[in-house]
Design an enzyme around this catalytic site. Structure first.
Site, PDB file in Angstrom:
ATOM      1  N   HIS A 107      -4.502  -3.516   6.538  1.00 61.34           N
ATOM      2  CA  HIS A 107      -4.326  -3.751   5.104  1.00 61.34           C
ATOM      3  C   HIS A 107      -5.683  -4.182   4.551  1.00 61.34           C
ATOM      4  O   HIS A 107      -5.972  -5.363   4.396  1.00 61.34           O
ATOM      5  CB  HIS A 107      -3.268  -4.827   4.845  1.00 61.34           C
ATOM      6  CG  HIS A 107      -3.269  -5.275   3.406  1.00 61.34           C
ATOM      7  ND1 HIS A 107      -2.884  -4.459   2.377  1.00 61.34           N
ATOM      8  CD2 HIS A 107      -3.676  -6.433   2.825  1.00 61.34           C
ATOM      9  CE1 HIS A 107      -3.033  -5.095   1.234  1.00 61.34           C
ATOM     10  NE2 HIS A 107      -3.516  -6.301   1.473  1.00 61.34           N
ATOM     11  N   ASP A 161       0.841  -1.199   0.000  1.00 62.96           N
ATOM     12  CA  ASP A 161       0.000   0.000   0.000  1.00 62.96           C
ATOM     13  C   ASP A 161       0.884   1.260   0.000  1.00 62.96           C
ATOM     14  O   ASP A 161       0.584   2.241  -0.678  1.00 62.96           O
ATOM     15  CB  ASP A 161      -0.917  -0.013   1.224  1.00 62.96           C
ATOM     16  CG  ASP A 161      -1.630  -1.350   1.350  1.00 62.96           C
ATOM     17  OD1 ASP A 161      -2.408  -1.680   0.446  1.00 62.96           O
ATOM     18  OD2 ASP A 161      -1.375  -2.091   2.326  1.00 62.96           O
TER      19      ASP A 161
HETATM   20  P1  NAX Z   1      -2.351 -18.189  -4.054  1.00 64.85           P
HETATM   21  O1  NAX Z   1      -3.702 -18.776  -3.783  1.00 64.85           O
HETATM   22  O2  NAX Z   1      -1.838 -18.097  -5.435  1.00 64.85           O
HETATM   23  O3  NAX Z   1      -1.261 -18.976  -3.205  1.00 64.85           O
HETATM   24  C1  NAX Z   1      -1.425 -19.301  -1.872  1.00 64.85           C
HETATM   25  C2  NAX Z   1      -0.643 -20.566  -1.628  1.00 64.85           C
HETATM   26  O4  NAX Z   1      -0.700 -20.821  -0.240  1.00 64.85           O
HETATM   27  C3  NAX Z   1      -1.221 -21.783  -2.343  1.00 64.85           C
HETATM   28  O5  NAX Z   1      -0.193 -22.410  -3.103  1.00 64.85           O
HETATM   29  C4  NAX Z   1      -1.726 -22.663  -1.205  1.00 64.85           C
HETATM   30  O6  NAX Z   1      -1.566 -24.047  -1.481  1.00 64.85           O
HETATM   31  C5  NAX Z   1      -0.822 -22.209  -0.057  1.00 64.85           C
HETATM   32  N1  NAX Z   1      -1.367 -22.455   1.277  1.00 64.85           N
HETATM   33  C6  NAX Z   1      -2.642 -22.361   1.705  1.00 64.85           C
HETATM   34  N2  NAX Z   1      -2.738 -22.692   2.997  1.00 64.85           N
HETATM   35  C7  NAX Z   1      -1.483 -22.993   3.419  1.00 64.85           C
HETATM   36  C8  NAX Z   1      -0.926 -23.421   4.640  1.00 64.85           C
HETATM   37  N3  NAX Z   1      -1.689 -23.640   5.709  1.00 64.85           N
HETATM   38  N4  NAX Z   1       0.410 -23.632   4.696  1.00 64.85           N
HETATM   39  C9  NAX Z   1       1.190 -23.446   3.633  1.00 64.85           C
HETATM   40  N5  NAX Z   1       0.718 -23.064   2.430  1.00 64.85           N
HETATM   41  C10 NAX Z   1      -0.593 -22.828   2.322  1.00 64.85           C
HETATM   42  O7  NAX Z   1      -2.386 -16.747  -3.358  1.00 64.85           O
HETATM   43  P2  NAX Z   1      -1.382 -15.540  -3.541  1.00 64.85           P
HETATM   44  O8  NAX Z   1      -1.817 -14.698  -4.691  1.00 64.85           O
HETATM   45  O9  NAX Z   1       0.011 -16.053  -3.525  1.00 64.85           O
HETATM   46  O10 NAX Z   1      -1.690 -14.693  -2.219  1.00 64.85           O
HETATM   47  C11 NAX Z   1      -1.335 -15.193  -0.930  1.00 64.85           C
HETATM   48  C12 NAX Z   1      -1.935 -14.342   0.148  1.00 64.85           C
HETATM   49  O11 NAX Z   1      -1.439 -13.013   0.079  1.00 64.85           O
HETATM   50  C13 NAX Z   1      -3.465 -14.197   0.066  1.00 64.85           C
HETATM   51  O12 NAX Z   1      -4.013 -14.318   1.357  1.00 64.85           O
HETATM   52  C14 NAX Z   1      -3.649 -12.774  -0.430  1.00 64.85           C
HETATM   53  O13 NAX Z   1      -4.895 -12.242  -0.067  1.00 64.85           O
HETATM   54  C15 NAX Z   1      -2.505 -12.087   0.270  1.00 64.85           C
HETATM   55  N6  NAX Z   1      -2.097 -10.776  -0.233  1.00 64.85           N
HETATM   56  C16 NAX Z   1      -1.661  -9.876   0.682  1.00 64.85           C
HETATM   57  C17 NAX Z   1      -1.204  -8.629   0.311  1.00 64.85           C
HETATM   58  C18 NAX Z   1      -0.707  -7.649   1.320  1.00 64.85           C
HETATM   59  O14 NAX Z   1      -0.391  -6.520   0.920  1.00 64.85           O
HETATM   60  N7  NAX Z   1      -0.617  -7.957   2.623  1.00 64.85           N
HETATM   61  C19 NAX Z   1      -1.226  -8.206  -1.106  1.00 64.85           C
HETATM   62  C20 NAX Z   1      -1.284  -9.338  -2.064  1.00 64.85           C
HETATM   63  C21 NAX Z   1      -2.164 -10.477  -1.651  1.00 64.85           C
HETATM   64  O15 NAX Z   1      -3.485 -10.146  -1.944  1.00 64.85           O
END
Ligand code: NAX
Length: 339
Positions: free
Chosen positions: A200, A172
């Site tokens: 966030h 952000d």
């Molecule tokens: P993806 O769905 O592409 O990847 C997430 C990965 O996490 C998947 O491969 C899944 O298998 C794995 N996963 C799920 N549960 C797990 C666990 N208990 N242990 C280990 N791995 C696990 O999502 P992606 O685009 O990579 O985003 C990841 C996270 O970042 C989401 O929650 C998203 O909302 C968050 N974000 C946060 C941002 C921030 O500024 N704080 C911005 C970007 C993003 O939106």
């Protein structure tokens, strides 16, 4: 699922590798993150790293693929590479944990369900960090809802100092710099002292009251109407705009912001500037303890300190309180996991 190799033999001439865990390493952000860390973008060109990548069993095969590619890059700084489907094994002795993996919102899922599903993941990961990580481990939470997930992970890791946990609001912050540069016709490097306050989420408050453009107040270069009606909503809703344009959520920019956060945390913020990080509230700016709230911080020697003494007018106060209220509501929704 386990793979280990050594792309170099850390000898007398090399610094010991820093152990870094990434959860969700086969996801979108993880895929953008691991390679840049291994290339030295986070801890610098002289610091070897050892990656401990963690995924859920269903993504084990995808993680193998990521690890094959990491090994094919032949990164000189990659001293070790391991994959895990258990947090406790994956966090063993790590110096830095980047908690990216999270449960995405499924069809028909209410916000509260999402909060609870993630709360379970982050309480388990907090317990695993407590058992397995190095005692000085720094933990950056990226997975959403990031602030509340950081609170849950930290509460479930009572042997690790709460100030070693943070949630990411640097994306952000960086988005704000980019919008200001577009508006003022400058470069992001021309801007300092931007602030993201609070959660966030769409209630975050991007505050330019103390920001400078080539050393002068930004407020001399942008008008109040643009700031309040265009800039603030654009930053708050930038994630949704990316999804609309790309058909997928921010990944490379989120990974880049995570790298910026950890780099500044470990190596220090630039002289004369600060960054935004969601850290445990301590009463500064009348934000009472009990939530992870994004503040302006300077970092030195691995410690993030809240910048003190900044004035907040009534406009700022109202927004700071609104995002605080949302965080307290999120916290109350997961109170069972905070005992
Ligand atoms: P993806 O769905 O592409 O990847 C997430 C990965 O996490 C998947 O491969 C899944 O298998 C794995 N996963 C799920 N549960 C797990 C666990 N208990 N242990 C280990 N791995 C696990 O999502 P992606 O685009 O990579 O985003 C990841 C996270 O970042 C989401 O929650 C998203 O909302 C968050 N974000 C946060 C941002 C921030 O500024 N704080 C911005 C970007 C993003 O939106």
């Amino acid at each position: 699922m386990r793979a280990r190799f050594s792309s170099l033999n850390p000898g007398d001439t090399m610094t010991d590798p820093v152990r870094i865990a990434i959860t969700g390493a086969a996801g979108n952000i993880g895929y953008a993150l691991a390679f840049r860390i291994a290339a030295g973008n986070m801890l610098g060109p002289d610091q070897p790293v050892s990656l401990q990548l963690i995924e859920i069993p269903a993504a084990a095969q995808a993680l193998e693929g990521v690890m094959m590619e990491l090994s094919d890059c032949a990164f000189p700084l990659l001293a070790g590479l391991q994959g895990f489907d258990s947090a406790e094994e994956g966090f063993k002795d790590v110096d830095i944990a980047m908690l990216v993996g999270a449960r995405p919102r499924g069809a028909g899922m209410e916000r509260k369900d999402l909060l609870l599903a993630n709360a379970e993941i982050f309480s388990a990961q907090g317990r695993a960090l407590n058992t397995a990580a190095a005692r000085g481990c720094k933990v950056l939470v990226v997975g959403n809802p990031a602030n509340t997930n950081a609170l849950i992970a930290s509460t479930n890791a009572p042997d690790l100092p709460p100030e070693n946990f943070a949630a990411m609001t640097r994306l952000d912050h960086n988005r704000s710099l980019a919008q200001l540069a577009l508006r003022c016709g400058g470069h992001v490097n021309d801007f300092q002292r931007m602030i993201i306050w609070g959660n966030h989420s769409s209630t975050q408050f991007p505050d330019i009251a103390h920001a400078t453009f080539r050393g002068k107040p930004v407020t001399e270069s942008v008008d109040k109407g643009w700031y309040r009606e265009t800039f603030i909503p654009a930053v708050q809703k930038r994630g949704a705009a990316i999804i609309k344009a790309r058909g997928a959520s921010s990944a490379a920019s989120a990974a880049s912001a995570a790298i910026d956060t950890v780099r500044d945390w470990m190596l220090g913020t630039p002289e004369g500037d600060w960054t935004s990080m969601a850290i445990p509230a301590d009463g500064s700016y009348r934000i009472e303890p009990g939530v992870f709230y994004s503040h302006p911080v300077t970092c030195r020697d691995g410690k993030a300190e809240i910048v003190q003494g900044l004035g907040c007018d009534a406009f700022a106060r109202e927004r700071m309180e609104a995002t605080d209220a949302e965080l307290r509501e999120e916290r109350d929704g997961v109170s069972d996991l905070l005992d």
